[in-house]
Write an enzyme that holds these catalytic residues in place. Structure first.
Site, mmCIF file in Angstrom:
data_model
loop_
_atom_site.group_PDB
_atom_site.id
_atom_site.type_symbol
_atom_site.label_atom_id
_atom_site.label_comp_id
_atom_site.label_asym_id
_atom_site.label_seq_id
_atom_site.Cartn_x
_atom_site.Cartn_y
_atom_site.Cartn_z
ATOM 1 N N GLU A 1 2.338 -6.412 -1.433
ATOM 2 C CA GLU A 1 2.229 -5.002 -1.788
ATOM 3 C C GLU A 1 1.381 -4.230 -0.766
ATOM 4 O OE1 GLU A 1 3.683 -3.047 -4.108
ATOM 5 O OE2 GLU A 1 2.536 -1.431 -3.190
ATOM 6 N N THR B 1 8.521 0.013 -3.178
ATOM 7 C CA THR B 1 8.803 -1.428 -3.230
ATOM 8 C C THR B 1 10.292 -1.685 -3.435
ATOM 9 O OG1 THR B 1 6.702 -1.693 -4.377
ATOM 10 C CG2 THR B 1 8.113 -3.611 -4.291
ATOM 11 N N HIS C 1 -2.395 -2.413 -4.506
ATOM 12 C CA HIS C 1 -1.646 -1.181 -4.772
ATOM 13 C C HIS C 1 -2.622 -0.037 -4.941
ATOM 14 C CE1 HIS C 1 1.026 1.711 -6.680
ATOM 15 N NE2 HIS C 1 2.051 0.925 -6.374
ATOM 16 N N ASP D 1 5.685 -4.646 2.042
ATOM 17 C CA ASP D 1 6.812 -3.860 1.511
ATOM 18 C C ASP D 1 6.878 -2.447 2.083
ATOM 19 O OD1 ASP D 1 4.609 -2.973 0.042
ATOM 20 O OD2 ASP D 1 5.624 -3.018 -1.901
ATOM 21 N N HIS D 2 5.711 -1.811 2.307
ATOM 22 C CA HIS D 2 5.677 -0.434 2.824
ATOM 23 C C HIS D 2 4.231 -0.093 3.129
ATOM 24 C CE1 HIS D 2 4.176 0.452 -1.170
ATOM 25 N NE2 HIS D 2 5.235 -0.147 -1.671
HETATM 26 C C1 GP9 Z 1 5.658 -1.988 -9.334
HETATM 27 C C2 GP9 Z 1 5.472 -2.381 -7.939
HETATM 28 C C3 GP9 Z 1 4.715 -1.366 -7.171
HETATM 29 O O1 GP9 Z 1 6.438 -2.866 -10.042
HETATM 30 O O2 GP9 Z 1 6.678 -2.655 -7.351
HETATM 31 O O3 GP9 Z 1 5.437 -0.240 -7.023
HETATM 32 P P1 GP9 Z 1 5.387 0.699 -5.764
HETATM 33 O O4 GP9 Z 1 4.650 1.915 -6.210
HETATM 34 O O5 GP9 Z 1 4.702 0.030 -4.630
HETATM 35 O O6 GP9 Z 1 6.809 0.943 -5.468
HETATM 36 MN MN MN Z 2 4.980 -1.499 -3.283
#
Ligand code: GP9
Ligand code: MN
Length: 627
Positions: A251, A293, A408, A467-468
């Site tokens: 994340e 994500t 996150h 992921d980003h």
């Molecule tokens: C939530 C997780 C985080 O299930 O994928 O979400 P994001 O805000 O990073 O898309």
């Molecule tokens: Mn994410």
């Protein structure tokens, strides 16, 4: 008193107050960058034009109604502005219709919304309060009631808007056709007209599927065969054949913390060591947009671009796709996703079926309580800990994806669990980020250990990717402080979109850091190549990274791109390696190529074109064929 408000048309007072407020928000919250005087003029005219257009609509009603509707417009407009402010603080972006309809995400966003609301935000409703107060004192006689007064008011409002649009087109030709960058749109036509534009776009895309036919997909296939697909087999062809594949989606993990320090301490010591024993792609970019994500999941499993607005996971979850879990399923793999969040978040429960996953271990598969939760939910350490038993129960070979959560936004970690200092800057977000990034690093370390103990390690190939981005442009000042730069330029901003991509093959000694530019789009062909699964056709937009015959071109969703020599963003061309600004002529051919690629990908998604297309895959016979 300069003017007697009780004798002034009420809608005009309200429009004026609203326009002033909107301008303040544009300037001081959205922090829209102003590059020339024309942009400044547009930014002043636009809130006035828009406010007058909306508020003037009331003149067609009776004077009492005019006052009532004026109050309502002010309130609704302010709420729209407020929600955009909240969204912007988190994503440096503006709301779109598809994002709004992701209501099942709203509950989970709860903790972030509080974080993102500041006391001063009350000022966003100051004009509403004033308008309510004045509405009690206003004279009904002053409201437009004669036909010619109404007409005059409307003509002025429309003329203002037309003036705004003309200036916008002058400033940025083809603004509405290109529409890749929401900031440009908002800067030129304002956030409210942007929303109207977005509604029109949404309706158009709904109509597209109905009208689509199969011929276009052939054109896309021709393009990808000619420009993207490698003619060589992977240098690691077949190395992963019949091995388990374990993905770890880290994340918000950005590359700037990898092999980097804070106060003399490595931020991600485990990953740094792991890189010495893995393939590490140091110029690997995320290619996500509003779907965060879920966009990264979409990209890595389909090798197609996410949409420029909304999340494909929501908007096109019923499309026919050709995703990795489905493909590997045909070669005897069982597949599962592990993610300890609500299964409806990002519409995953629906979309995972479409992608071909056999099983989704969501929040209900885990024991989640206040002791083992951090921020958005189950802590990464508890998550991996509780996942091992499920992994062990899976039939081999398996394809498993683990999605972490602790790193996150707002990156908060209880003090006793922090093992690295916070950074010291004006951004609480960036300050915190180091502690949760370190936490995820430790969680992955623990997971590796547990995989070894459970006997799941040596027959698996482990793939870790970010992921980003986690730190948005909003924190550029603090980021420049951490990186020791004077400022974060648009070039730096693109370079900050790099996320780690690590391929770890147990038993494969030594490491290799690969510098060629690459992106999430390339993961599907790369992993399939390692599994010895090849296709002659296919309309994927990625290249197998263990081949070398294709010139890499990494296209980001907003039309920016990175090639071996150039980096292009915001109408500026840079030398990729030095960051020096160079003539646009160098980037021009690739600008249209990038655009075309995005359009092709969009046409597949909007038209659901894969329903007219069959990709054939074959797997190499021999077990391992790498040198
Ligand atoms: C939530 C997780 C985080 O299930 O994928 O979400 P994001 O805000 O990073 O898309
Ligand atoms: Mn994410």
């Amino acid at each position: 008193m300069l003017f007697n408000y009780s004798k002034t048309p009420f809608y005009a007072i309200a429009a004026f107050l609203f326009a002033v407020k909107t301008y303040m928000v544009y300037r001081f919250i959205f922090d829209l960058s102003i590059e020339n005087p024309l942009q400044e003029i547009i930014l002043i005219i636009n809130p006035i034009a828009t406010a007058f257009l909306f508020f003037t609509a009331v003149v067609w009603f009776k004077p009492e109604k005019q006052i009532k509707y004026t109050r309502r417009i002010a309130l609704i407009g302010s709420l729209i502005l407020y929600f955009n402010v909240i969204y912007f603080r988190s994503f440096s972006d503006f709301l779109t219709i598809p994002v709004l309809f992701q209501s099942s995400n709203a509950g989970d966003l709860g903790s972030s919304i509080l974080q993102l609301t500041y006391t001063l935000d009350l000022l966003l409703f100051l004009d509403v309060a004033i308008i309510y107060f004045l509405s009690k004192k206003i004279s009904l006689d002053a409201q437009p009631s004669l036909k010619n007064m109404k007409l005059r008011a409307t003509v002025i409002a429309v003329a203002l808007l037309v003036g705004n649009v003309v200036l916008a087109e002058l400033e940025r030709p083809m603004l509405f056709v290109r529409a890749f960058d929401r900031e440009y749109l908002v800067k030129n036509i304002g956030v409210f007209n942007f929303h109207l534009y977005d509604v029109a776009l949404h309706s158009k895309s709904k109509a597209q599927r109905v009208l689509a036919d199969g011929s276009e997909v052939k054109q896309v296939e021709e393009y990808t065969n000619k420009n993207i697909k490698s003619g060589q087999p992977s240098k690691l062809q077949g190395i992963a054949k019949d091995k388990n594949i374990i993905y770890i989606s880290a994340e918000s993990l950005q590359s700037f913390v990898i092999n980097n320090k804070l106060n003399g301490e490595e931020v991600t010591p485990f990953l740094n060591d792991l890189i010495d024993e893995s393939y590490y792609f140091e110029n690997f970019y995320h290619q996500t947009e509003q779907g965060k994500t879920s966009d990264s999941e979409f990209v890595i499993e389909n090798s197609m671009y996410p949409l420029s607005r909304g999340a494909v996971f929501f908007t096109h979850s019923q499309n026919e796709l050709n995703a990795v879990p489905e493909i590997v399923g045909d070669y005897g793999y069982t597949s599962a996703v592990f993610h300890a969040n609500n299964k409806s978040f990002w519409n995953r429960s629906v979309m995972y079926d479409t992608l071909g996953y056999d099983k989704f271990y969501s929040e209900t598969s885990y024991n989640v309580n206040s002791e083992n939760s951090i921020g958005w939910g189950l802590s990464d350490k508890a998550f991996f800990d509780q996942s091992i038993k499920y992994l062990k129960s899976m039939e081999e070979p398996y394809y498993a994806k683990f999605i972490t959560l602790t790193n996150h936004f707002p990156f908060e970690l209880p003090e006793e669990q922090q093992t690295i200092d916070k950074f010291d800057s004006n951004s609480k977000t960036l300050n915190n980020y180091f502690t949760t990034a370190r936490y995820t690093d430790e969680a992955i370390k623990q997971f590796f250990q547990q995989l070894k103990e459970a006997g799941e390690y040596k027959d698996s190939i482990l793939v870790i990717y970010g992921d980003h981005y986690g730190i948005s442009e909003y924190h550029n000042k603090a980021m420049s402080q951490y990186l020791g730069k004077e400022e974060i330029t648009p070039y730096d901003h693109i370079q900050l979109q790099r996320v780690p991509f690590i391929v770890h093959i147990p038993g494969h000694e030594g490491g290799r850091t690969i510098s060629k530019v690459s992106g999430q789009m390339d993961m599907k062909p790369t992993i399939l190549g390692m599994m010895g699964i090849e296709t002659e056709n296919g309309v994927d937009f990625g290249t197998d990274l263990f081949t070398s015959d294709v010139d890499p071109l990494v296209v980001l969703r907003d039309g920016s791109f990175i090639s071996e020599n150039y980096l292009y963003t915001r109408d500026t061309c840079y030398n990729r390696k030095s960051g020096e600004e160079i003539s646009m002529e160098k980037c021009k051919p690739l600008v249209s190529k990038a655009q075309q690629e995005l359009n092709y990908s969009d046409s597949i998604i909007y038209g659901d074109l894969l329903r007219f297309y069959d990709a054939e895959y074959t797997q190499v016979e021999e077990d391992v064929n790498y040198k």
